[in-house]
Write an enzyme that holds these catalytic residues in place. Structure first.
Site, short mmCIF file in Angstrom:
data_model
loop_
_atom_site.label_atom_id
_atom_site.label_comp_id
_atom_site.label_asym_id
_atom_site.label_seq_id
_atom_site.Cartn_x
_atom_site.Cartn_y
_atom_site.Cartn_z
N ASP A 155 0.82 -1.21 0.00
CA ASP A 155 0.00 0.00 0.00
C ASP A 155 0.86 1.26 0.00
O ASP A 155 0.74 2.12 0.87
CB ASP A 155 -0.94 -0.01 1.20
N ASP A 182 -1.57 -2.83 -4.02
CA ASP A 182 -1.79 -1.38 -3.94
C ASP A 182 -0.47 -0.64 -4.15
O ASP A 182 0.20 -0.26 -3.19
CB ASP A 182 -2.46 -0.97 -2.64
N TYR A 185 -1.77 3.81 -6.37
CA TYR A 185 -2.98 4.56 -6.02
C TYR A 185 -3.34 5.54 -7.14
O TYR A 185 -3.75 6.67 -6.90
CB TYR A 185 -2.82 5.30 -4.69
N ASN A 215 -6.79 -3.81 -4.52
CA ASN A 215 -8.04 -3.26 -5.05
C ASN A 215 -7.81 -1.97 -5.84
O ASN A 215 -8.57 -1.67 -6.77
CB ASN A 215 -9.02 -2.99 -3.91
N HIS A 298 -3.29 -9.66 -1.05
CA HIS A 298 -3.59 -8.30 -0.61
C HIS A 298 -4.47 -8.23 0.64
O HIS A 298 -4.12 -7.54 1.62
CB HIS A 298 -4.26 -7.51 -1.73
N HIS A 308 -11.90 -3.21 7.02
CA HIS A 308 -11.92 -4.34 6.08
C HIS A 308 -12.21 -5.68 6.74
O HIS A 308 -11.68 -6.72 6.31
CB HIS A 308 -10.60 -4.41 5.30
N HIS A 335 -3.65 -4.02 2.43
CA HIS A 335 -5.05 -3.59 2.44
C HIS A 335 -5.41 -2.77 3.69
O HIS A 335 -5.93 -1.66 3.58
CB HIS A 335 -5.96 -4.79 2.30
N VAL A 336 -5.18 -3.32 4.87
CA VAL A 336 -5.42 -2.57 6.10
C VAL A 336 -4.21 -1.67 6.34
O VAL A 336 -3.07 -2.15 6.39
CB VAL A 336 -5.62 -3.53 7.30
N HIS A 337 -4.46 -0.39 6.49
CA HIS A 337 -3.37 0.58 6.57
C HIS A 337 -2.81 0.67 7.99
O HIS A 337 -2.95 1.68 8.69
CB HIS A 337 -3.84 1.95 6.08
#
Length: 436
Positions: A155, A182, A185, A215, A298, A308, A335-337
């Site tokens: 990410d 990710d 962006y 995503n 991801h 999420h 995915h989870v920041h």
């Protein structure tokens, strides 16, 4: 009397302070880290280049002793050749590759070149030029034996924190970068793929970057644009070399590590191509040659953050038994920041024969951090924190590895979580490697 009153007031103030601290610190946890504020989008200074000059250069592994060099030119007639050698300015070898381009609504990409070079010597520095044009780049091939080190960050995006993360990774002595989805962006704005390529070029042109989709790579417009067209065109991974039919899932070997990159955004049920490929790939793994099994995708399967929740339940139901039976050692997700590390876990419970799951979607994205965690902390969760950072996985030998997570504390990398991990080979887990 006045002196006594002052003493009593001071004692009451001290007691209140102690009670406040105790109320805000849960038993067994450190005082909450005070995070620096968000940072704006990072923009590189304008640097005009000739139409044939290579841009957005990055490399990836492409089968045994081979590297794929990828770059972009605005000149559509620029050749897809790479000249390379082990001495600066002296190129003993030349390889011819392929090129592609794509359209996205009103956007037209430059010519995207992919050229595989090799066979290459292990643990060796090579100098190379793309398309017969300056500048000269250099990379180091991974070693063929332990130890081997992976840098891990997902990410990423293109913010000031992204730049900080990349600067910290650049200080790490690593062999391969792993990115669990990710990347840019871009989110439909295609020139952001170009600026991302420029941003990561100093690192991605010097060490192999192995990525999988998230995503933010989908960019699907019904009846107009196919899913992942930008990602697949720009970041070609060794899917064909590993027997896959899709750039969204593949595998590769480095030293004694077999790494599998899975797709959270393509079919994964028991009847899907990805499921069948994964099962066949795991059946081919020889744990004597590659005693470590590492997996990336991801969307995390084990996640105690409020963000999420439940998104990966179906994929986990379908594929976790395969990874458990094969004896997967470590699973990375994004995915989870935020950052989170688990115990060895399987089927929702701590299990000494399960994998260690690490969520590392904290590379610096524009959406900010996911700060809220579920309470109480699950039994399988060991460490969790919402901060930007990166990880380093140093695999020392066939049985022992060291994992560390480095928080971006302002502009200094701070080692905030560290653990030694023992591989499942020789652990007594009787089911390892038995796939029906």
């Amino acid at each position: 009397m006045e002196l006594k009153l002052k003493i009593i007031l001071l004692q009451l103030l001290s007691l209140t302070t102690i009670l406040f601290i105790c109320a805000t610190v849960r038993a067994g946890e450190e005082v909450e880290y005070l995070r620096p504020p968000p940072r704006k989008a990072f923009r590189l200074p304008w640097d005009p280049k000739s139409s044939s000059q290579p841009q957005q250069v990055h490399i990836s592994l492409a089968g045994d002793k081979h590297i794929r060099v990828s770059w972009v030119t605005t000149d559509k007639s620029s050749p897809s050749i790479v000249e390379y050698g082990t001495s600066t300015g002296k190129y003993s070898y030349k390889a011819q590759g392929e090129s592609t381009k794509y359209s996205y609504v009103l956007y037209r990409s430059g010519m995207i070149h992919h050229t595989v070079i090799g066979p290459l010597q292990d643990n060796t520095v090579y100098f190379y030029k793309c398309g017969g044009e300056d500048p000269e780049f250099q990379f180091k091939t991974p070693p063929s034996k332990f130890p081997v080190t992976f840098a891990v960050a997902g990410d990423l995006g293109q913010t000031g924190w992204t730049k900080s993360t990349l600067d910290h990774i650049d200080q790490c002595k690593y062999d391969v970068h792993l990115l669990p989805g990710d990347l840019s962006y871009a989110d439909y704005i295609q020139h952001r793929w170009d600026t991302f390529g420029q941003l990561v070029q100093p690192l991605a042109s010097a060490r192999p970057w192995m990525v999988t989709q998230g995503n933010h790579e989908k960019e699907y417009i019904p009846f107009v644009v196919d899913e992942f067209i930008s990602y697949n065109s720009r970041w070609k991974m060794p899917f064909e070399e590993s027997g896959s039919t899709s750039n969204l899932y593949y595998s590769f070997d480095v030293a004694g590590v077999h790494t599998i990159m899975l797709g959270s955004y393509t079919d994964y049920d028991d009847y899907s191509d990805q499921y069948r490929w994964l099962k066949a790939d795991l059946q081919k793994v020889d744990r004597k040659k590659t005693p470590w099994l590492v997996v990336l995708f991801h969307v995390p399967w084990y996640n105690s953050n409020e963000a999420h929740q439940g998104e990966a339940d179906d994929m986990m139901t379908s594929m976790e038994p395969l990874l458990y039976t094969a004896g997967a050692d470590i699973v990375f997700a994004g995915h989870v920041h935020a950052y989170e590390r688990t115990k060895r876990v399987y089927n929702g419970k701590p299990d000494p024969c399960g994998a260690v799951h690490i969520t590392i979607g904290d590379g610096g994205n524009k959406e900010g951090l996911a700060r809220k965690y579920k309470l109480p902390q699950p039994e399988w969760s060991v460490f969790r924190e919402a901060s930007f950072g990166h990880g380093e996985l140093a695999i020392i030998n066939s049985t022992h590895a060291s994992w560390s997570w480095h928080r971006n504390d302002d502009d200094e990398p701070v080692r905030s979580d560290q653990v030694s991990i023992t591989s499942l080979i020789g652990s007594g887990c009787s089911s390892i490697g038995v796939l029906n």
